[in-house]
Design an enzyme around this catalytic site. Structure first.
Site, PDB file in Angstrom:
ATOM      1  CD  GLN A 192      -0.104  -1.463   3.067  1.00 43.72           C
ATOM      2  OE1 GLN A 192       0.016  -2.399   2.299  1.00 43.72           O
ATOM      3  NE2 GLN A 192      -0.063  -1.618   4.386  1.00 43.72           N
ATOM      4  CG  ASN A 215       6.994  -7.745   2.684  1.00 41.37           C
ATOM      5  OD1 ASN A 215       6.645  -7.199   1.629  1.00 41.37           O
ATOM      6  ND2 ASN A 215       6.256  -7.689   3.776  1.00 41.37           N
ATOM      7  CD  GLN A 260      24.766 -11.142   3.589  1.00 38.76           C
ATOM      8  OE1 GLN A 260      23.723 -10.560   3.344  1.00 38.76           O
ATOM      9  NE2 GLN A 260      25.901 -10.504   3.765  1.00 38.76           N
ATOM     10  CG  HIS A 263      20.778  -9.517   6.604  1.00 38.61           C
ATOM     11  ND1 HIS A 263      20.365  -8.273   6.983  1.00 38.61           N
ATOM     12  CD2 HIS A 263      22.095  -9.406   6.316  1.00 38.61           C
ATOM     13  CE1 HIS A 263      21.384  -7.437   6.923  1.00 38.61           C
ATOM     14  NE2 HIS A 263      22.456  -8.100   6.531  1.00 38.61           N
ATOM     15  CD  GLU A 328      23.097  -8.152  -1.305  1.00 34.74           C
ATOM     16  OE1 GLU A 328      22.519  -7.114  -0.942  1.00 34.74           O
ATOM     17  OE2 GLU A 328      22.857  -9.270  -0.813  1.00 34.74           O
ATOM     18  CG  HIS A 329      27.261  -8.273   0.336  1.00 30.56           C
ATOM     19  ND1 HIS A 329      26.005  -8.773   0.632  1.00 30.56           N
ATOM     20  CD2 HIS A 329      27.177  -6.930   0.478  1.00 30.56           C
ATOM     21  CE1 HIS A 329      25.208  -7.770   0.956  1.00 30.56           C
ATOM     22  NE2 HIS A 329      25.887  -6.640   0.863  1.00 30.56           N
ATOM     23  CG  ASP A 362      26.164  -4.526   5.546  1.00 34.48           C
ATOM     24  OD1 ASP A 362      25.993  -4.504   4.309  1.00 34.48           O
ATOM     25  OD2 ASP A 362      26.082  -5.567   6.225  1.00 34.48           O
ATOM     26  CG  HIS A 421      11.379  10.212 -40.204  1.00 30.75           C
ATOM     27  ND1 HIS A 421      10.068  10.040 -39.883  1.00 30.75           N
ATOM     28  CD2 HIS A 421      12.094   9.947 -39.060  1.00 30.75           C
ATOM     29  CE1 HIS A 421       9.969   9.680 -38.617  1.00 30.75           C
ATOM     30  NE2 HIS A 421      11.188   9.624 -38.088  1.00 30.75           N
TER      31      HIS A 421
END
Length: 434
Positions: A192, A215, A260, A263, A328-329, A362, A421
Protein backbone atom coordinates in the site's frame (compact mmCIF):
# COMPACT_ATOMS: atom_id res chain seq x y z
CA UNK A 1 24.33 -28.22 9.27
CA UNK A 2 26.79 -26.36 7.01
CA UNK A 3 27.66 -28.62 4.08
CA UNK A 4 31.17 -29.06 2.69
CA UNK A 5 31.43 -29.95 -1.02
CA UNK A 6 34.57 -30.96 -2.90
CA UNK A 7 33.11 -32.25 -6.19
CA UNK A 8 33.11 -29.49 -8.90
CA UNK A 9 29.89 -30.51 -10.66
CA UNK A 10 27.98 -30.72 -7.40
CA UNK A 11 29.35 -27.33 -6.37
CA UNK A 12 28.11 -25.71 -9.57
CA UNK A 13 24.68 -27.31 -9.19
CA UNK A 14 24.36 -26.11 -5.60
CA UNK A 15 25.42 -22.56 -6.46
CA UNK A 16 22.82 -22.45 -9.23
CA UNK A 17 20.17 -23.72 -6.81
CA UNK A 18 20.99 -21.10 -4.22
CA UNK A 19 21.15 -18.31 -6.80
CA UNK A 20 17.70 -19.27 -8.07
CA UNK A 21 16.12 -19.51 -4.63
CA UNK A 22 13.91 -16.49 -5.24
CA UNK A 23 12.86 -17.26 -8.81
CA UNK A 24 9.15 -17.96 -8.93
CA UNK A 25 8.99 -17.54 -5.17
CA UNK A 26 5.84 -15.47 -5.37
CA UNK A 27 2.49 -17.20 -5.51
CA UNK A 28 -0.57 -16.41 -7.59
CA UNK A 29 -2.35 -15.51 -4.36
CA UNK A 30 0.35 -13.00 -3.42
CA UNK A 31 0.28 -11.43 -6.88
CA UNK A 32 -3.51 -11.16 -6.76
CA UNK A 33 -3.38 -9.61 -3.28
CA UNK A 34 -0.86 -6.99 -4.40
CA UNK A 35 -2.88 -6.10 -7.49
CA UNK A 36 -5.95 -5.64 -5.31
CA UNK A 37 -4.02 -3.36 -2.94
CA UNK A 38 -2.61 -1.28 -5.80
CA UNK A 39 -6.03 -0.81 -7.37
CA UNK A 40 -7.67 0.06 -4.05
CA UNK A 41 -5.08 2.73 -3.23
CA UNK A 42 -5.27 4.10 -6.76
CA UNK A 43 -9.05 4.24 -6.52
CA UNK A 44 -9.75 5.58 -3.01
CA UNK A 45 -6.34 6.79 -1.80
CA UNK A 46 -5.97 7.56 1.91
CA UNK A 47 -9.02 5.50 2.87
CA UNK A 48 -7.38 2.37 1.48
CA UNK A 49 -4.07 3.23 3.15
CA UNK A 50 -5.77 3.48 6.54
CA UNK A 51 -7.73 0.26 6.01
CA UNK A 52 -4.63 -1.72 5.08
CA UNK A 53 -2.59 -0.21 7.92
CA UNK A 54 -5.26 -1.42 10.34
CA UNK A 55 -5.44 -4.83 8.67
CA UNK A 56 -1.74 -5.58 8.27
CA UNK A 57 -0.05 -3.47 10.95
CA UNK A 58 -2.80 -3.47 13.57
CA UNK A 59 -2.74 0.33 13.78
CA UNK A 60 -5.94 2.38 13.56
CA UNK A 61 -4.91 5.80 12.29
CA UNK A 62 -6.52 8.91 10.89
CA UNK A 63 -5.29 10.46 7.66
CA UNK A 64 -3.65 13.33 9.53
CA UNK A 65 -1.64 10.79 11.57
CA UNK A 66 0.00 9.22 8.55
CA UNK A 67 2.72 11.86 8.44
CA UNK A 68 5.22 11.77 11.30
CA UNK A 69 4.91 15.06 13.19
CA UNK A 70 7.64 17.54 13.97
CA UNK A 71 7.33 16.80 17.68
CA UNK A 72 7.94 13.09 17.01
CA UNK A 73 11.00 13.94 14.97
CA UNK A 74 12.36 16.09 17.79
CA UNK A 75 11.54 13.49 20.43
CA UNK A 76 13.45 10.80 18.53
CA UNK A 77 16.77 12.43 19.46
CA UNK A 78 15.97 11.95 23.16
CA UNK A 79 15.32 8.24 22.61
CA UNK A 80 18.72 7.32 21.14
CA UNK A 81 22.20 7.49 22.59
CA UNK A 82 24.81 10.12 21.92
CA UNK A 83 27.01 7.34 20.56
CA UNK A 84 24.34 6.44 18.01
CA UNK A 85 24.04 10.03 16.80
CA UNK A 86 27.83 10.27 16.50
CA UNK A 87 27.95 7.01 14.51
CA UNK A 88 25.19 8.19 12.20
CA UNK A 89 26.98 11.49 11.68
CA UNK A 90 30.19 9.68 10.74
CA UNK A 91 28.33 7.35 8.38
CA UNK A 92 26.58 10.31 6.72
CA UNK A 93 29.88 12.04 6.14
CA UNK A 94 31.50 8.96 4.61
CA UNK A 95 28.54 8.02 2.42
CA UNK A 96 28.05 11.59 1.20
CA UNK A 97 31.73 11.95 0.29
CA UNK A 98 31.65 8.76 -1.77
CA UNK A 99 28.46 9.61 -3.65
CA UNK A 100 29.64 13.13 -4.46
CA UNK A 101 32.41 11.47 -6.46
CA UNK A 102 29.75 9.57 -8.42
CA UNK A 103 27.86 12.66 -9.62
CA UNK A 104 27.65 12.63 -13.42
CA UNK A 105 28.57 15.88 -15.12
CA UNK A 106 26.75 17.47 -18.02
CA UNK A 107 28.94 18.06 -21.04
CA UNK A 108 28.88 19.75 -24.44
CA UNK A 109 31.19 19.01 -27.37
CA UNK A 110 31.69 21.45 -30.27
CA UNK A 111 32.64 19.69 -33.49
CA UNK A 112 33.29 20.61 -37.10
CA UNK A 113 30.69 22.52 -39.14
CA UNK A 114 29.15 23.89 -35.93
CA UNK A 115 27.84 20.53 -34.76
CA UNK A 116 27.12 20.58 -31.04
CA UNK A 117 26.53 17.35 -29.11
CA UNK A 118 26.17 16.84 -25.41
CA UNK A 119 24.43 15.32 -22.46
CA UNK A 120 22.53 17.14 -19.72
CA UNK A 121 21.82 15.56 -16.31
CA UNK A 122 18.92 16.48 -14.04
CA UNK A 123 17.50 15.00 -10.87
CA UNK A 124 13.95 13.69 -10.75
CA UNK A 125 11.43 16.03 -9.10
CA UNK A 126 10.33 13.62 -6.36
CA UNK A 127 11.82 10.47 -4.86
CA UNK A 128 10.10 7.96 -2.59
CA UNK A 129 12.23 5.94 -0.17
CA UNK A 130 10.90 2.70 1.30
CA UNK A 131 12.47 1.67 4.61
CA UNK A 132 11.39 -1.76 5.89
CA UNK A 133 10.39 -2.55 9.45
CA UNK A 134 9.44 -5.93 10.82
CA UNK A 135 12.32 -8.01 12.18
CA UNK A 136 14.60 -5.05 12.86
CA UNK A 137 15.08 -1.31 12.46
CA UNK A 138 17.24 -0.25 9.54
CA UNK A 139 18.69 3.24 9.98
CA UNK A 140 21.52 2.24 7.62
CA UNK A 141 18.96 1.67 4.85
CA UNK A 142 17.70 5.20 5.42
CA UNK A 143 21.18 6.62 4.85
CA UNK A 144 21.93 4.49 1.80
CA UNK A 145 18.75 5.64 0.06
CA UNK A 146 18.43 9.21 1.28
CA UNK A 147 22.00 10.45 0.88
CA UNK A 148 22.35 9.65 -2.85
CA UNK A 149 19.01 11.37 -3.44
CA UNK A 150 20.23 14.41 -1.51
CA UNK A 151 23.55 14.49 -3.37
CA UNK A 152 21.65 14.25 -6.67
CA UNK A 153 19.69 17.33 -5.49
CA UNK A 154 16.22 15.81 -5.70
CA UNK A 155 13.91 18.71 -4.71
CA UNK A 156 11.47 16.59 -2.69
CA UNK A 157 12.34 13.36 -0.88
CA UNK A 158 9.59 11.36 0.81
CA UNK A 159 10.13 8.40 3.12
CA UNK A 160 7.65 5.66 4.04
CA UNK A 161 8.09 3.00 6.69
CA UNK A 162 5.69 0.70 8.57
CA UNK A 163 4.54 1.74 12.05
CA UNK A 164 5.67 -0.37 14.99
CA UNK A 165 3.45 -2.14 17.49
CA UNK A 166 2.99 1.15 19.34
CA UNK A 167 2.00 2.95 16.16
CA UNK A 168 5.24 4.89 16.11
CA UNK A 169 8.30 4.82 13.86
CA UNK A 170 11.54 3.55 15.38
CA UNK A 171 13.44 6.58 16.78
CA UNK A 172 16.75 5.39 15.31
CA UNK A 173 15.14 5.46 11.86
CA UNK A 174 13.78 8.96 12.46
CA UNK A 175 17.14 10.28 13.62
CA UNK A 176 18.92 8.71 10.65
CA UNK A 177 16.40 10.29 8.27
CA UNK A 178 16.87 13.75 9.74
CA UNK A 179 20.66 13.48 9.73
CA UNK A 180 20.42 12.51 6.05
CA UNK A 181 18.21 15.53 5.34
CA UNK A 182 14.77 13.89 5.15
CA UNK A 183 11.90 15.15 7.30
CA UNK A 184 8.84 14.21 5.22
CA UNK A 185 8.12 10.77 6.65
CA UNK A 186 4.92 8.69 6.57
CA UNK A 187 4.06 5.74 8.81
CA UNK A 188 2.78 3.38 6.16
CA UNK A 189 4.37 0.24 4.77
CA UNK A 190 3.80 -2.76 2.54
CA UNK A 191 2.41 -2.78 -0.98
CA UNK A 192 0.00 0.00 0.00
CA UNK A 193 2.92 2.37 0.64
CA UNK A 194 4.38 1.59 -2.78
CA UNK A 195 0.97 2.21 -4.35
CA UNK A 196 0.63 5.56 -2.60
CA UNK A 197 4.03 6.68 -3.86
CA UNK A 198 3.28 5.49 -7.39
CA UNK A 199 -0.20 6.97 -7.76
CA UNK A 200 -0.36 9.62 -5.06
CA UNK A 201 -3.11 10.17 -2.50
CA UNK A 202 -4.51 13.26 -0.82
CA UNK A 203 -1.84 12.92 1.87
CA UNK A 204 1.11 11.25 0.12
CA UNK A 205 2.61 12.75 -3.04
CA UNK A 206 3.11 10.86 -6.27
CA UNK A 207 6.85 10.40 -6.89
CA UNK A 208 9.03 9.71 -9.91
CA UNK A 209 11.33 7.04 -8.47
CA UNK A 210 10.82 4.51 -5.66
CA UNK A 211 13.85 2.93 -3.98
CA UNK A 212 14.44 0.67 -1.01
CA UNK A 213 14.05 -3.02 -0.13
CA UNK A 214 11.07 -4.81 1.37
CA UNK A 215 9.30 -8.14 1.67
CA UNK A 216 7.77 -10.11 -1.20
CA UNK A 217 4.67 -7.87 -1.24
CA UNK A 218 6.76 -4.72 -1.49
CA UNK A 219 8.90 -6.27 -4.21
CA UNK A 220 5.86 -7.38 -6.22
CA UNK A 221 4.30 -3.94 -5.84
CA UNK A 222 7.48 -2.25 -7.12
CA UNK A 223 7.53 -4.66 -10.05
CA UNK A 224 3.90 -3.91 -10.91
CA UNK A 225 4.16 -0.10 -10.72
CA UNK A 226 7.37 0.05 -12.77
CA UNK A 227 6.58 2.14 -15.81
CA UNK A 228 4.28 4.40 -13.83
CA UNK A 229 7.37 5.26 -11.79
CA UNK A 230 11.00 4.26 -11.91
CA UNK A 231 12.42 1.82 -9.37
CA UNK A 232 15.92 0.98 -8.18
CA UNK A 233 15.75 -2.81 -8.38
CA UNK A 234 13.80 -5.88 -7.30
CA UNK A 235 15.85 -6.73 -4.24
CA UNK A 236 15.90 -10.31 -3.05
CA UNK A 237 17.29 -11.92 0.12
CA UNK A 238 20.83 -10.91 0.94
CA UNK A 239 23.91 -13.01 0.14
CA UNK A 240 27.64 -13.19 0.69
CA UNK A 241 30.29 -15.26 -1.05
CA UNK A 242 33.71 -15.47 0.59
CA UNK A 243 36.87 -16.62 -1.18
CA UNK A 244 39.49 -17.62 1.39
CA UNK A 245 42.93 -19.23 1.36
CA UNK A 246 44.98 -20.87 4.09
CA UNK A 247 45.91 -17.61 5.81
CA UNK A 248 42.27 -16.67 6.55
CA UNK A 249 41.10 -17.05 10.15
CA UNK A 250 38.19 -19.45 10.63
CA UNK A 251 36.67 -17.36 13.42
CA UNK A 252 36.47 -14.32 11.11
CA UNK A 253 35.11 -16.23 8.12
CA UNK A 254 32.44 -17.89 10.26
CA UNK A 255 31.38 -14.54 11.72
CA UNK A 256 31.09 -13.05 8.23
CA UNK A 257 28.96 -15.97 7.03
CA UNK A 258 26.64 -15.60 10.02
CA UNK A 259 26.49 -11.83 9.57
CA UNK A 260 24.75 -12.52 6.29
CA UNK A 261 22.62 -15.45 7.44
CA UNK A 262 21.13 -13.49 10.34
CA UNK A 263 19.34 -11.15 7.93
CA UNK A 264 16.68 -13.53 6.67
CA UNK A 265 15.83 -17.27 6.51
CA UNK A 266 16.51 -17.07 2.76
CA UNK A 267 19.87 -15.29 3.05
CA UNK A 268 22.78 -17.12 1.41
CA UNK A 269 26.22 -17.59 3.01
CA UNK A 270 28.87 -19.29 0.87
CA UNK A 271 32.55 -19.99 1.33
CA UNK A 272 34.91 -21.03 -1.47
CA UNK A 273 38.32 -22.06 -0.16
CA UNK A 274 41.49 -23.75 -1.36
CA UNK A 275 42.17 -25.07 2.14
CA UNK A 276 40.23 -28.16 3.29
CA UNK A 277 41.44 -27.68 6.86
CA UNK A 278 40.01 -24.15 6.90
CA UNK A 279 36.71 -25.51 5.54
CA UNK A 280 36.38 -27.91 8.47
CA UNK A 281 37.40 -25.24 10.97
CA UNK A 282 34.83 -22.78 9.61
CA UNK A 283 32.08 -25.39 9.83
CA UNK A 284 32.92 -25.99 13.50
CA UNK A 285 33.23 -22.29 14.22
CA UNK A 286 29.82 -21.53 12.69
CA UNK A 287 28.23 -24.13 14.97
CA UNK A 288 30.08 -22.66 17.95
CA UNK A 289 29.04 -19.06 17.24
CA UNK A 290 25.43 -20.13 16.70
CA UNK A 291 25.04 -21.59 20.19
CA UNK A 292 24.22 -18.32 21.93
CA UNK A 293 23.18 -16.33 18.87
CA UNK A 294 20.25 -13.98 19.63
CA UNK A 295 18.73 -14.72 16.21
CA UNK A 296 19.63 -18.39 16.27
CA UNK A 297 16.46 -19.95 14.82
CA UNK A 298 16.30 -17.60 11.85
CA UNK A 299 20.05 -17.84 11.21
CA UNK A 300 20.11 -21.63 11.45
CA UNK A 301 17.39 -21.85 8.80
CA UNK A 302 19.42 -19.75 6.39
CA UNK A 303 22.59 -21.77 7.03
CA UNK A 304 20.76 -25.09 6.70
CA UNK A 305 19.12 -24.24 3.37
CA UNK A 306 21.45 -21.72 1.76
CA UNK A 307 24.78 -22.11 3.54
CA UNK A 308 27.58 -23.83 1.66
CA UNK A 309 31.33 -24.49 1.80
CA UNK A 310 33.11 -25.51 -1.39
CA UNK A 311 36.71 -26.72 -1.44
CA UNK A 312 38.34 -25.78 -4.75
CA UNK A 313 41.71 -26.64 -6.26
CA UNK A 314 42.75 -23.06 -7.01
CA UNK A 315 41.82 -19.43 -6.48
CA UNK A 316 41.19 -19.15 -10.22
CA UNK A 317 38.54 -21.84 -9.93
CA UNK A 318 37.05 -19.96 -7.00
CA UNK A 319 36.85 -16.84 -9.16
CA UNK A 320 35.08 -18.81 -11.91
CA UNK A 321 32.46 -20.10 -9.47
CA UNK A 322 32.05 -16.65 -7.98
CA UNK A 323 31.42 -15.16 -11.42
CA UNK A 324 28.84 -17.88 -12.04
CA UNK A 325 27.05 -16.96 -8.82
CA UNK A 326 27.51 -13.16 -9.27
CA UNK A 327 27.15 -12.42 -5.55
CA UNK A 328 25.68 -9.35 -3.96
CA UNK A 329 28.67 -9.22 -1.57
CA UNK A 330 32.05 -10.77 -2.34
CA UNK A 331 34.79 -10.99 0.29
CA UNK A 332 38.35 -11.81 -0.79
CA UNK A 333 39.95 -13.05 2.42
CA UNK A 334 43.18 -14.07 0.73
CA UNK A 335 46.85 -13.05 0.90
CA UNK A 336 46.82 -11.07 -2.37
CA UNK A 337 43.24 -9.92 -3.01
CA UNK A 338 44.19 -7.33 -5.63
CA UNK A 339 45.77 -10.02 -7.79
CA UNK A 340 42.58 -12.11 -7.86
CA UNK A 341 40.45 -9.01 -8.45
CA UNK A 342 41.46 -9.04 -12.11
CA UNK A 343 39.56 -12.32 -12.52
CA UNK A 344 36.36 -11.09 -10.85
CA UNK A 345 33.73 -9.92 -13.32
CA UNK A 346 30.42 -9.98 -11.46
CA UNK A 347 29.79 -8.76 -7.91
CA UNK A 348 27.72 -6.04 -6.32
CA UNK A 349 30.41 -4.99 -3.83
CA UNK A 350 33.89 -6.44 -3.33
CA UNK A 351 35.61 -6.42 0.08
CA UNK A 352 39.37 -6.89 -0.15
CA UNK A 353 41.52 -8.38 2.59
CA UNK A 354 41.05 -9.84 6.05
CA UNK A 355 40.39 -6.49 7.74
CA UNK A 356 37.40 -5.62 5.56
CA UNK A 357 34.29 -7.47 6.73
CA UNK A 358 31.10 -6.78 4.85
CA UNK A 359 29.74 -4.88 7.86
CA UNK A 360 32.11 -2.03 6.98
CA UNK A 361 30.25 -1.55 3.71
CA UNK A 362 26.85 -2.10 5.29
CA UNK A 363 27.22 0.90 7.53
CA UNK A 364 29.76 3.58 6.75
CA UNK A 365 32.54 2.88 4.23
CA UNK A 366 30.70 5.05 1.70
CA UNK A 367 29.67 2.82 -1.24
CA UNK A 368 26.00 1.93 -1.23
CA UNK A 369 24.80 -1.26 0.43
CA UNK A 370 21.70 -1.49 -1.77
CA UNK A 371 23.07 -4.00 -4.27
CA UNK A 372 21.89 -6.42 -6.97
CA UNK A 373 20.98 -9.89 -5.67
CA UNK A 374 20.23 -13.36 -7.05
CA UNK A 375 22.74 -13.09 -9.90
CA UNK A 376 21.62 -9.62 -11.01
CA UNK A 377 25.19 -8.37 -10.53
CA UNK A 378 25.79 -9.79 -14.03
CA UNK A 379 23.99 -6.74 -15.44
CA UNK A 380 23.09 -4.39 -12.58
CA UNK A 381 24.93 -2.13 -10.14
CA UNK A 382 24.53 -0.57 -6.71
CA UNK A 383 22.03 2.16 -5.99
CA UNK A 384 23.62 5.57 -6.44
CA UNK A 385 23.05 9.15 -7.46
CA UNK A 386 22.33 7.91 -11.01
CA UNK A 387 19.21 6.17 -9.67
CA UNK A 388 17.71 9.58 -8.93
CA UNK A 389 18.82 11.26 -12.15
CA UNK A 390 18.10 11.13 -15.85
CA UNK A 391 19.88 12.64 -18.80
CA UNK A 392 18.84 14.39 -21.98
CA UNK A 393 20.85 14.35 -25.19
CA UNK A 394 21.79 17.72 -26.69
CA UNK A 395 22.03 17.98 -30.49
CA UNK A 396 22.51 21.05 -32.67
CA UNK A 397 23.37 21.04 -36.41
CA UNK A 398 24.23 24.09 -38.47
CA UNK A 399 22.81 24.45 -42.02
CA UNK A 400 26.22 23.43 -43.39
CA UNK A 401 26.36 20.32 -41.24
CA UNK A 402 22.83 19.29 -42.20
CA UNK A 403 23.63 19.75 -45.89
CA UNK A 404 26.57 17.35 -45.63
CA UNK A 405 24.54 14.48 -44.14
CA UNK A 406 21.15 15.16 -45.72
CA UNK A 407 21.51 12.53 -48.47
CA UNK A 408 22.41 9.84 -45.95
CA UNK A 409 19.47 10.73 -43.69
CA UNK A 410 17.04 10.78 -46.62
CA UNK A 411 18.31 7.40 -47.82
CA UNK A 412 17.85 5.82 -44.39
CA UNK A 413 14.41 7.36 -43.94
CA UNK A 414 13.25 6.07 -47.33
CA UNK A 415 14.59 2.61 -46.49
CA UNK A 416 12.29 2.59 -43.48
CA UNK A 417 9.35 3.93 -45.46
CA UNK A 418 9.13 7.12 -43.42
CA UNK A 419 8.27 9.80 -45.98
CA UNK A 420 8.05 12.82 -43.70
CA UNK A 421 11.33 11.98 -42.03
CA UNK A 422 12.96 12.32 -45.43
CA UNK A 423 10.95 15.43 -46.29
CA UNK A 424 11.90 17.20 -43.07
CA UNK A 425 15.51 17.11 -44.24
CA UNK A 426 14.93 17.62 -48.00
CA UNK A 427 12.83 20.77 -47.52
CA UNK A 428 15.48 22.36 -45.34
CA UNK A 429 18.25 21.42 -47.79
CA UNK A 430 16.39 22.89 -50.76
CA UNK A 431 15.46 26.06 -48.89
CA UNK A 432 19.08 26.60 -47.85
CA UNK A 433 20.26 25.99 -51.44
CA UNK A 434 17.63 28.31 -52.83
Amino acid sequence: MLRIITEPTEAKTELERISGRTQGGETLQQEAAVREILQAVKRVGDEALLDYTAKFDGQVLKAEQLRVSGSELDAAYHQVSREFVDAITLACRQIKAFHRQRMPKSWVQFGQDEIVLGKRYNAVDRAGLYVPGGRAAYPSTVLMNAIPAQVAQVPRIVMVTPPGEDGKVNPAVLVAAQEAGVSEIYRVGGAQAVAALAYGTKTLPKVDVITGPGNIYVTLAKKMVYGVVGIDSLAGPSEVLIIADQQAKAVHVAADLLAQAEHDPMAAAILLTTDETLAKQVKQEVEQQLRNHPRRLLTEKAIAHYGLIVVVDSLSRAAELSNLFAPEHLELEIAEPWDLLEQIRHAGAIFLGNSTPEAVGDYLAGPNHTLPTSGAARYASALGVETFMKHSSLIQYSPTALQKVSNAIETLAKAEGLHSHSESVRLRREMDNG
